[in-house]
Design an enzyme around this catalytic site. Structure first.
Site, PDB file in Angstrom:
ATOM      1  N   CYS A   1     -12.634  74.321 -40.074  1.00  0.00           N
ATOM      2  CA  CYS A   1     -13.052  73.069 -40.502  1.00  0.00           C
ATOM      3  C   CYS A   1     -13.431  72.122 -39.372  1.00  0.00           C
ATOM      4  O   CYS A   1     -13.398  72.637 -38.372  1.00  0.00           O
ATOM      5  CB  CYS A   1     -12.110  72.199 -41.721  1.00  0.00           C
ATOM      6  SG  CYS A   1     -10.551  72.030 -40.721  1.00  0.00           S
ATOM      7  N   THR A   2     -13.805  70.752 -39.673  1.00  0.00           N
ATOM      8  CA  THR A   2     -14.046  70.072 -38.495  1.00  0.00           C
ATOM      9  C   THR A   2     -13.097  69.893 -37.273  1.00  0.00           C
ATOM     10  O   THR A   2     -13.460  70.209 -36.268  1.00  0.00           O
ATOM     11  CB  THR A   2     -14.209  68.439 -39.114  1.00  0.00           C
ATOM     12  OG1 THR A   2     -15.058  68.552 -39.998  1.00  0.00           O
ATOM     13  CG2 THR A   2     -14.860  67.751 -37.906  1.00  0.00           C
TER      14      THR A   2
END
Length: 455
Positions: A308-309
């Site tokens: 994810c980020t």
């Protein structure tokens, strides 16, 4: 004695240390590796005081564990001098009044106002899972700290930890990191490399929002039911890079048993993602558990590489996936795409990295993998839909915008015209073709052949 026995039980046998992740690894706990005694002491003291209390049957086990944590932190902490005014008690439930929080703010008398409020700065992204006994006090301190340093952004506080993204001058963000690392509540858990930074500043956010929530990332599952302590195995950017490289190589030969899973929302993966990933068409992370439930067969007996980020969504996302007991192994990218791009700016991640502020995206390579909603030309710069009732992001190139095509879909384009003509008091429902067309929880129709091919 109970504390020592607990630590002893986490030792990695000498013969197994190489295979466990390196000769220096001497302990493993909560799917983490520890090389120093002080490190495992801090971890056990901060995360397993209750477990030790149950095993020993001692009412003061938590207190003993807390003392052990302080001793362990003192052994290796670079902040071995006097702690800043205020201490862990002020954040962990012992009554302290408002003025005490002000004492925990950094001294900025040596910094000019211009330097502190400079528009040339950065945006920090970080999180820390830890036990917070009094989230309200931590929230109040965070708000005061950010205001003191002229930082904007969003900070979520919960009993399970803290999650923040803040923007300000370089001087302000450096002071913020310094204070956060010296805070006793985070010592031994939060470290310098946990802060991800990118060019920006206070102007990247409209204001400062600090609040107390049930979760520090909104997955919609009670943290007591699915805990961050049950997370997948963390892989460094180098380890993750090697895994993706091997996955893509095997996929090309039709032999892969791995799924490269993007845990973000569809509009994030649309403008940038890892090659060969599976990117769920979901609008919110709170839909992720339902997505897993509806697609369990897809993950059966697979090795899953999640990303994810910044890493926070994978913490509990991987814990939820592991709780279903269908995957063979679950791994996650430590530090998220942010940290990966620091080391591999031209690696297997292509396109832009979506961020939740007024920049919308940051760039590490020149690839454009998305297209204009209207004409199909390559374009990856988001704008908000021009229809007032809509909150969707839209990819529309300058040429199409000049033609007035500024809404996310024809339905919104038509409603925008009605809004300008409507009489006072009229309201329009917040809906559009984009949301109506997209199923809330998509069911993947992915064949084994497609997975093997890494598509």
């Amino acid at each position: 004695q109970a504390f020592s026995l607990f630590v002893k039980a986490k030792e990695v046998p000498a013969a197994a240390r190489c295979s466990a992740g390196g000769e220096g690894v001497r302990w493993r706990c909560c799917r983490q590796a520890f090389e120093e005694l002080s490190g495992i002491h801090r971890h056990v003291a901060l995360q397993h005081a209750g477990d030790i209390g149950q095993q020993a049957g001692l009412a003061d086990a938590g207190q003993q564990a807390g003392l052990a944590a302080e001793q362990a932190a003192a052994e290796v902490s670079p902040w071995s001098g006097p702690a800043p005014a205020g201490n862990a008690d002020s954040l962990n439930g012992h009554s302290r009044s408002g003025p005490e929080i002000a004492c925990m703010l950094p001294d900025t008398s040596h910094v000019s106002y211009d330097d502190l409020t400079s528009k040339v700065g950065e945006v920090l992204l970080y999180y820390c899972y830890c036990e917070v006994k009094d989230p309200e006090k931590l929230c109040a301190w965070q708000k005061a700290l950010c205001q003191h340093l002229h930082l904007t952004g969003k900070v979520r506080v919960a009993s399970e930890g803290i999650n923040g993204t803040v923007g300000g001058s370089k001087v302000a963000t450096n002071l913020y990191i310094e204070v956060m690392l010296s805070q006793p509540l985070f010592k031994g858990i939060l470290c310098q490399e946990d802060f991800k930074s990118s060019a920006g500043g206070a102007h990247c956010f409209p204001d400062l929002r600090v609040g107390v929530f049930k979760e520090i990332v909104p997955m919609g599952i009670d943290p007591k039911i699915v805990s961050y302590k049950e997370t997948g195995i963390h892989l460094s950017p180098q380890e993750f890079h090697r895994e993706v490289e091997q996955y893509l190589s095997q996929a090309r030969q039709g032999q892969s048993d791995t799924i490269l899973l993007d845990c973000r929302n569809f509009y994030e993966s649309k403008i940038g993602h890892f090659q060969g990933c599976l990117a769920p068409d979901i609008r919110k992370f709170s839909y992720f558990p339902s997505y897993v439930d509806e697609n369990l067969e897809l993950f059966k007996d697979k090795r899953v590489l999640m990303y994810c980020t910044g890493g926070i969504r994978c913490e509990r996302g991987s814990a939820y996936l592991r709780s279903k007991a269908v995957c063979r192994e679950v791994y996650q990218l430590k530090g998220g795409i942010h940290k990966y791009l620091e080391e591999f700016p031209d690696g297997f991640y292509r396109g832009k990295l979506f961020v939740f502020d007024d920049r919308y995206a940051i760039c590490s390579n020149e690839d454009i993998i998305s297209a204009c909603r209207y004409c199909g030309t390559l374009w990856d710069q988001y704008k908000l839909c021009s229809s007032q009732h809509c909150r969707q992001l839209v990819l529309t190139c300058p040429s199409c915008r000049n033609k007035g095509l500024t809404a996310c879909c024809p339905v919104c384009q038509e409603k925008e015209l009605k809004v300008t003509l409507r009489t006072s008091g009229q309201t329009l429902k917040e809906e559009c073709e984009c949301t109506r067309r997209r199923p809330r929880i998509p069911i993947e129709h992915v064949s084994q052949r497609m997975l093997d091919a890494g598509k």
